[in-house]
Design a protein around this motif. Structure first.
Motif, PDB file in Angstrom:
ATOM      1  N   GLN A   1       0.710  -1.215   0.144  1.00 56.00           N
ATOM      2  CA  GLN A   1       0.177   0.048  -0.073  1.00 56.00           C
ATOM      3  C   GLN A   1       0.920   1.200   0.163  1.00 56.00           C
ATOM      4  O   GLN A   1       0.492   2.516  -0.255  1.00 56.00           O
ATOM      5  CB  GLN A   1      -1.140  -0.006   1.148  1.00 56.00           C
ATOM      6  CG  GLN A   1      -0.548   0.295   2.570  1.00 56.00           C
ATOM      7  CD  GLN A   1       0.180  -0.927   3.121  1.00 56.00           C
ATOM      8  OE1 GLN A   1       0.532  -2.051   2.637  1.00 56.00           O
ATOM      9  NE2 GLN A   1       0.567  -0.789   4.544  1.00 56.00           N
ATOM     10  N   LYS A   2       2.170   1.134   0.225  1.00 53.57           N
ATOM     11  CA  LYS A   2       3.040   2.249   0.220  1.00 53.57           C
ATOM     12  C   LYS A   2       3.888   2.304  -1.357  1.00 53.57           C
ATOM     13  O   LYS A   2       4.425   1.321  -1.446  1.00 53.57           O
ATOM     14  CB  LYS A   2       4.391   2.154   1.216  1.00 53.57           C
ATOM     15  CG  LYS A   2       3.700   1.825   2.768  1.00 53.57           C
ATOM     16  CD  LYS A   2       5.131   1.747   3.405  1.00 53.57           C
ATOM     17  CE  LYS A   2       4.779   1.446   4.889  1.00 53.57           C
ATOM     18  NZ  LYS A   2       6.010   0.795   5.716  1.00 53.57           N
ATOM     19  N   PRO A   3       3.645   3.400  -1.943  1.00 55.76           N
ATOM     20  CA  PRO A   3       3.796   3.618  -3.091  1.00 55.76           C
ATOM     21  C   PRO A   3       5.480   3.206  -3.278  1.00 55.76           C
ATOM     22  O   PRO A   3       6.071   2.331  -4.121  1.00 55.76           O
ATOM     23  CB  PRO A   3       3.793   5.047  -3.441  1.00 55.76           C
ATOM     24  CG  PRO A   3       2.404   5.302  -2.831  1.00 55.76           C
ATOM     25  CD  PRO A   3       2.724   4.574  -1.408  1.00 55.76           C
ATOM     26  N   ALA A   4       6.286   3.703  -2.185  1.00 57.33           N
ATOM     27  CA  ALA A   4       7.701   3.512  -2.220  1.00 57.33           C
ATOM     28  C   ALA A   4       8.256   2.011  -2.127  1.00 57.33           C
ATOM     29  O   ALA A   4       9.165   1.648  -2.587  1.00 57.33           O
ATOM     30  CB  ALA A   4       8.262   4.322  -0.980  1.00 57.33           C
ATOM     31  N   ASP A   5       7.139   1.308  -1.587  1.00 58.71           N
ATOM     32  CA  ASP A   5       7.623  -0.190  -1.622  1.00 58.71           C
ATOM     33  C   ASP A   5       7.302  -0.799  -2.975  1.00 58.71           C
ATOM     34  O   ASP A   5       8.037  -1.783  -3.241  1.00 58.71           O
ATOM     35  CB  ASP A   5       6.944  -0.920  -0.367  1.00 58.71           C
ATOM     36  CG  ASP A   5       7.603  -0.727   0.857  1.00 58.71           C
ATOM     37  OD1 ASP A   5       8.446   0.160   0.992  1.00 58.71           O
ATOM     38  OD2 ASP A   5       7.103  -1.423   1.774  1.00 58.71           O
ATOM     39  N   ASN A   6       6.419  -0.394  -3.847  1.00 55.04           N
ATOM     40  CA  ASN A   6       6.334  -0.678  -5.019  1.00 55.04           C
ATOM     41  C   ASN A   6       7.431  -0.324  -5.871  1.00 55.04           C
ATOM     42  O   ASN A   6       8.043  -1.066  -6.872  1.00 55.04           O
ATOM     43  CB  ASN A   6       5.139  -0.217  -5.684  1.00 55.04           C
ATOM     44  CG  ASN A   6       3.880  -1.171  -5.174  1.00 55.04           C
ATOM     45  OD1 ASN A   6       3.776  -2.162  -5.799  1.00 55.04           O
ATOM     46  ND2 ASN A   6       3.032  -0.392  -4.278  1.00 55.04           N
ATOM     47  N   VAL A   7       7.979   0.935  -5.488  1.00 56.76           N
ATOM     48  CA  VAL A   7       9.219   1.433  -6.537  1.00 56.76           C
ATOM     49  C   VAL A   7      10.614   0.549  -5.939  1.00 56.76           C
ATOM     50  O   VAL A   7      11.058  -0.083  -7.005  1.00 56.76           O
ATOM     51  CB  VAL A   7       9.755   2.978  -6.015  1.00 56.76           C
ATOM     52  CG1 VAL A   7      10.739   3.312  -6.515  1.00 56.76           C
ATOM     53  CG2 VAL A   7       8.566   3.711  -6.578  1.00 56.76           C
ATOM     54  N   LYS A   8      10.505   0.281  -4.648  1.00 58.57           N
ATOM     55  CA  LYS A   8      11.405  -0.507  -4.260  1.00 58.57           C
ATOM     56  C   LYS A   8      11.679  -1.990  -5.115  1.00 58.57           C
ATOM     57  O   LYS A   8      12.548  -2.527  -5.559  1.00 58.57           O
ATOM     58  CB  LYS A   8      11.548  -0.879  -2.779  1.00 58.57           C
ATOM     59  CG  LYS A   8      12.521  -1.430  -2.285  1.00 58.57           C
ATOM     60  CD  LYS A   8      12.497  -1.483  -0.841  1.00 58.57           C
ATOM     61  CE  LYS A   8      11.711  -3.068  -0.165  1.00 58.57           C
ATOM     62  NZ  LYS A   8      11.471  -3.168   1.093  1.00 58.57           N
ATOM     63  N   LEU A   9      10.311  -2.447  -5.009  1.00 62.35           N
ATOM     64  CA  LEU A   9      10.162  -3.887  -5.810  1.00 62.35           C
ATOM     65  C   LEU A   9      10.659  -3.980  -7.129  1.00 62.35           C
ATOM     66  O   LEU A   9      11.489  -4.556  -7.775  1.00 62.35           O
ATOM     67  CB  LEU A   9       8.942  -4.422  -5.380  1.00 62.35           C
ATOM     68  CG  LEU A   9       8.355  -5.714  -6.238  1.00 62.35           C
ATOM     69  CD1 LEU A   9       9.313  -6.699  -5.539  1.00 62.35           C
ATOM     70  CD2 LEU A   9       6.815  -5.769  -6.053  1.00 62.35           C
ATOM     71  N   PHE A  10      10.255  -3.055  -7.965  1.00 60.77           N
ATOM     72  CA  PHE A  10      10.545  -2.734  -9.521  1.00 60.77           C
ATOM     73  C   PHE A  10      11.820  -2.543  -9.467  1.00 60.77           C
ATOM     74  O   PHE A  10      12.581  -2.963 -10.446  1.00 60.77           O
ATOM     75  CB  PHE A  10       9.490  -2.025  -9.988  1.00 60.77           C
ATOM     76  CG  PHE A  10       8.170  -2.490 -10.694  1.00 60.77           C
ATOM     77  CD1 PHE A  10       7.114  -2.729  -9.503  1.00 60.77           C
ATOM     78  CD2 PHE A  10       8.110  -3.050 -11.757  1.00 60.77           C
ATOM     79  CE1 PHE A  10       6.171  -3.442  -9.702  1.00 60.77           C
ATOM     80  CE2 PHE A  10       6.775  -3.656 -12.088  1.00 60.77           C
ATOM     81  CZ  PHE A  10       5.793  -3.715 -11.117  1.00 60.77           C
ATOM     82  N   ASP A  11      12.395  -1.739  -8.747  1.00 57.67           N
ATOM     83  CA  ASP A  11      13.868  -1.208  -8.781  1.00 57.67           C
ATOM     84  C   ASP A  11      14.733  -2.427  -8.585  1.00 57.67           C
ATOM     85  O   ASP A  11      15.759  -2.796  -9.160  1.00 57.67           O
ATOM     86  CB  ASP A  11      14.197  -0.298  -8.131  1.00 57.67           C
ATOM     87  CG  ASP A  11      13.554   1.226  -8.714  1.00 57.67           C
ATOM     88  OD1 ASP A  11      13.121   1.216  -9.730  1.00 57.67           O
ATOM     89  OD2 ASP A  11      13.730   2.293  -8.132  1.00 57.67           O
ATOM     90  N   ALA A  12      14.262  -3.161  -7.629  1.00 57.44           N
ATOM     91  CA  ALA A  12      15.315  -4.456  -7.197  1.00 57.44           C
ATOM     92  C   ALA A  12      15.207  -5.342  -8.436  1.00 57.44           C
ATOM     93  O   ALA A  12      16.389  -6.009  -8.620  1.00 57.44           O
ATOM     94  CB  ALA A  12      14.700  -5.114  -6.069  1.00 57.44           C
ATOM     95  N   ALA A  13      13.983  -5.409  -9.016  1.00 59.55           N
ATOM     96  CA  ALA A  13      14.143  -6.432 -10.106  1.00 59.55           C
ATOM     97  C   ALA A  13      15.020  -5.789 -11.321  1.00 59.55           C
ATOM     98  O   ALA A  13      15.964  -6.717 -12.022  1.00 59.55           O
ATOM     99  CB  ALA A  13      12.736  -6.369 -10.923  1.00 59.55           C
TER     100      ALA A  13
END
Ligand SMILES: NC(=O)c1ccc[n+]([C@@H]2O[C@H](COP(=O)([O-])OP(=O)(O)OC[C@H]3O[C@@H](n4cnc5c(N)ncnc54)[C@H](OP(=O)(O)O)[C@@H]3O)[C@@H](O)[C@H]2O)c1
Length: 249
Positions: free
Chosen positions: A68-80
């Motif tokens: 639900q935190k936009p920053a954690d979605n950013v972190k997920l895609f950036d990790a990939a």
């Protein structure tokens, strides 16, 4: 359709439906797998799963996030992108269920349902729209309750229902990049997620209205997700209901 050299993100990807989906994709050419988990309790299981997948020939990493935190979605895609150089397939399998009468639902419960099911889905889609490679594929897991006329799932159905609309918009907005976006809507599914909210009687009822007297199995659903991200890529902007006759939609 080979997934060799492709990278797949799966949220809630270390257990139940998410993990089976990951397992089914491996034989299609050993794609790289970026598996999200939510609770700290799933970290050890996730690490074991990464080793299992390596044994089967797919490189995998796990990434924690409260989506639900936009920053954690950013972190997920950036990790990939950091680990594998890009993302081709994004599967959002996050969900939270509450079975409760409307008159008893608190503001905190309402917010937590819409955070887990709606806000997380929106910001996952947003990242996918920004970062998926050309000809990417997106699948969002919703619920067959979207086709049912039933009490007590107002916040679950309502918060998943929004995702269908996000998907219609995303299918059009991401079309120029060749990205297809669809929802899969499972019936009542035999995982711990289901039993936490149901009684023995309601479970028996849901079994009794299916084709084989059983609940939906994750094995009934994961192949559909696999299909949508491979040969079924021409399907976009719509929802595939799979529930053994629980709903007509
Ligand atoms: N089981 C059913 O009866 C059924 C029926 C129809 C549709 N579905 C849908 O199918 C999908 C998979 O469900 P499942 O039965 O396989 O159960 P599951 O493994 O528990 O999947 C749900 C996942 O969502 C994660 N999650 C919940 N809130 C989150 C948040 N705020 N941020 C990030 N992750 C969060 C959960 O993590 P934690 O467990 O760590 O919180 C879990 O990994 C879900 O989208 C669910 O809504 C399930």
């Amino acid at each position: 359709m080979s997934l060799t050299g492709k990278t797949v993100i799966i949220t809630g990807g270390v257990k139940n439906l998410g993990a089976l989906t990951a397992r089914l994709l491996v034989p299609l050419g050993n794609p790289n797998l970026v598996l999200h988990y939510h609770s700290e309790a799933d970290k050890v299981e996730g690490e074991k799963f990464v080793k299992e997948l390596a044994g089967l020939g797919s490189k995998a990493i796990i990434v924690q996030g409260a989506l639900q935190k936009p920053a954690d979605n950013v972190k997920l895609f950036d990790a990939a992108i950091k680990e594998f150089g890009g993302v081709d397939i994004a599967i959002n399998n996050v969900g939270k269920v509450l079975k409760k009468p409307i008159v008893d639902i608190s503001e905190a419960e309402y917010d937590s349902m819409f955070d887990a099911n709606t806000k997380s889905a929106f910001f996952f889609l947003q990242e996918a729209g920004k970062k998926l490679n050309k000809d990417g594929r997106i699948v969002m897991v919703v619920t067959s309750l979207l086709g049912a006329f039933t009490p007590f799932y107002s916040t679950y159905g309502g918060s998943k229902g929004a995702v269908e609309h996000f998907v219609r918009a995303a299918a059009k907005e991401f079309q120029s990049k060749g990205i297809s976006v669809s929802c899969v809507a499972p019936g009542p599914m035999d995982t711990p997620f289901f039993y936490a909210q149901e009684s023995k009687e309601s479970t028996e009822y849901m079994k009794s209205v299916s084709l084989n007297g059983k609940l939906t199995d994750i094995k009934d659903i994961a192949p559909l997700i696999k299909f949508l991200v491979t040969e079924g890529w021409w399907i976009t902007g719509t929802t595939i209901f799979a529930n053994g006759g629980f709903t007509t939609r």
